[in-house]
Design an enzyme around this catalytic site. Structure first.
Site, PDB file in Angstrom:
ATOM      1  N   ASP A   1       0.870  -1.169   0.000  1.00  0.00           N
ATOM      2  CA  ASP A   1       0.000   0.000   0.000  1.00  0.00           C
ATOM      3  C   ASP A   1       0.914   1.228   0.000  1.00  0.00           C
ATOM      4  O   ASP A   1       2.142   1.091  -0.155  1.00  0.00           O
ATOM      5  CB  ASP A   1      -0.968  -0.025   1.191  1.00  0.00           C
ATOM      6  CG  ASP A   1      -0.299   0.161   2.539  1.00  0.00           C
ATOM      7  OD1 ASP A   1       0.953   0.224   2.603  1.00  0.00           O
ATOM      8  OD2 ASP A   1      -1.021   0.248   3.549  1.00  0.00           O
TER       9      ASP A   1
ATOM     10  N   GLY B   1      -1.884  -5.692   8.306  1.00  0.00           N
ATOM     11  CA  GLY B   1      -3.033  -5.769   7.400  1.00  0.00           C
ATOM     12  C   GLY B   1      -2.705  -6.545   6.144  1.00  0.00           C
ATOM     13  O   GLY B   1      -3.522  -7.330   5.645  1.00  0.00           O
ATOM     14  N   GLU B   2      -1.492  -6.366   5.649  1.00  0.00           N
ATOM     15  CA  GLU B   2      -1.062  -7.061   4.440  1.00  0.00           C
ATOM     16  C   GLU B   2      -0.990  -8.567   4.677  1.00  0.00           C
ATOM     17  O   GLU B   2      -1.434  -9.359   3.838  1.00  0.00           O
ATOM     18  CB  GLU B   2       0.286  -6.498   3.972  1.00  0.00           C
ATOM     19  CG  GLU B   2       0.205  -5.064   3.481  1.00  0.00           C
ATOM     20  CD  GLU B   2       0.005  -4.012   4.564  1.00  0.00           C
ATOM     21  OE1 GLU B   2      -0.463  -2.923   4.208  1.00  0.00           O
ATOM     22  OE2 GLU B   2       0.320  -4.261   5.754  1.00  0.00           O
TER      23      GLU B   2
ATOM     24  N   HIS C   1       9.805 -23.731   9.682  1.00  0.00           N
ATOM     25  CA  HIS C   1       8.720 -24.414  10.385  1.00  0.00           C
ATOM     26  C   HIS C   1       7.355 -24.255   9.731  1.00  0.00           C
ATOM     27  O   HIS C   1       6.497 -25.123   9.891  1.00  0.00           O
ATOM     28  CB  HIS C   1       8.630 -23.911  11.821  1.00  0.00           C
ATOM     29  CG  HIS C   1       9.818 -24.268  12.647  1.00  0.00           C
ATOM     30  ND1 HIS C   1       9.904 -23.956  13.974  1.00  0.00           N
ATOM     31  CD2 HIS C   1      10.972 -24.910  12.333  1.00  0.00           C
ATOM     32  CE1 HIS C   1      11.058 -24.392  14.454  1.00  0.00           C
ATOM     33  NE2 HIS C   1      11.729 -24.961  13.476  1.00  0.00           N
ATOM     34  N   ASN C   2       7.129 -23.140   9.038  1.00  0.00           N
ATOM     35  CA  ASN C   2       5.799 -22.858   8.490  1.00  0.00           C
ATOM     36  C   ASN C   2       5.726 -22.912   6.978  1.00  0.00           C
ATOM     37  O   ASN C   2       4.656 -22.772   6.412  1.00  0.00           O
ATOM     38  CB  ASN C   2       5.323 -21.481   8.963  1.00  0.00           C
ATOM     39  CG  ASN C   2       5.431 -21.314  10.453  1.00  0.00           C
ATOM     40  OD1 ASN C   2       6.218 -20.507  10.926  1.00  0.00           O
ATOM     41  ND2 ASN C   2       4.675 -22.090  11.205  1.00  0.00           N
TER      42      ASN C   2
ATOM     43  N   ARG D   1       8.305 -33.029  11.208  1.00  0.00           N
ATOM     44  CA  ARG D   1       7.135 -32.862  12.077  1.00  0.00           C
ATOM     45  C   ARG D   1       6.247 -31.699  11.656  1.00  0.00           C
ATOM     46  O   ARG D   1       5.085 -31.620  12.046  1.00  0.00           O
ATOM     47  CB  ARG D   1       7.580 -32.698  13.524  1.00  0.00           C
ATOM     48  CG  ARG D   1       8.235 -31.372  13.833  1.00  0.00           C
ATOM     49  CD  ARG D   1       8.718 -31.299  15.293  1.00  0.00           C
ATOM     50  NE  ARG D   1       8.986 -29.969  15.734  1.00  0.00           N
ATOM     51  CZ  ARG D   1      10.142 -29.324  15.584  1.00  0.00           C
ATOM     52  NH1 ARG D   1      11.153 -29.928  14.991  1.00  0.00           N
ATOM     53  NH2 ARG D   1      10.296 -28.096  16.048  1.00  0.00           N
TER      54      ARG D   1
END
Length: 145
Positions: free
Chosen positions: A8, A70-71, A98-99, A132
Site C-alpha cells: 500500500d 493488514g497485508e 517451520h511454516n 514434524r
C-alpha cells in the site's frame, strides 16, 4: 524463482527499494502495485499478489505496509497462502523452516531498510525443514475441504 511484490502507500518506498534489490540480485519480480505514494487500500494490491502465489504464477510473494499486519491478514485470506509477518532475522528463518511461508509481510514503519534486506535474503534462502512440520501445513491446507 518469480517473486510477487505488492504494497500500500505506507510500504511503497520499501517495495520500490526491495524490487530494485531483488532485480539486481537476479530474482524475477512481478509488481502488483501500488505504483504511487498516494493513499490507497492495501487489499486492492495484496490480494492479486497472493492469488498469483496461490495459483502458481509466482513462486513466493513479499508484501509491505506500514506495520505489515493488514497485508499479512489480507494475503492469508487466500487459499494455500501462508504469509508470515517478519520483523527480524529469526522470525524470517523460522517462518520458512517451520511454516513453509510462501509470502512475507514487512512493515516499513517498523524496521530499517537494511534489516528488510537481511530479512528478505534469509527468507528467500531458507528451506522448509519438513518432518514434524508437514502435518501442520497439511492441516492448514485442508481447512475448508
Amino acid at each position: 524463482m518469480k517473486i510477487a511484490l505488492a504494497s500500500d502507500h505506507a510500504g511503497f518506498k520499501y517495495k520500490e527499494k526491495i524490487k530494485e534489490y531483488l532485480s539486481e540480485n537476479g530474482w524475477a519480480v512481478k509488481d502488483f502495485g501500488t505504483y504511487t505514494k498516494q493513499c490507497c487500500s492495501y487489499p486492492d494490491f495484496i490480494i492479486p499478489a497472493a492469488r498469483a502465489v496461490s495459483e502458481g504464477i509466482c513462486d513466493r510473494g513479499i508484501v509491505l505496509g506500514g506495520s505489515g499486519n493488514g497485508e499479512a491478514i489480507a494475503a492469508n485470506k487466500i487459499r494455500a497462502i501462508r504469509c508470515a509477518l517478519c520483523w527480524n532475522n529469526r522470525t524470517a528463518r523460522l517462518s520458512r523452516m517451520h511454516n513453509n511461508a510462501n509470502m512475507l509481510a514487512i512493515g516499513e514503519r517498523m524496521i530499517s531498510i537494511e534489516a528488510a534486506y537481511e530479512i528478505v535474503d534469509i527468507w528467500l534462502s531458507t528451506e522448509f525443514e519438513g518432518g514434524r512440520h508437514i502435518k501442520r501445513i497439511e492441516a492448514l491446507e485442508n481447512l475448508g475441504s
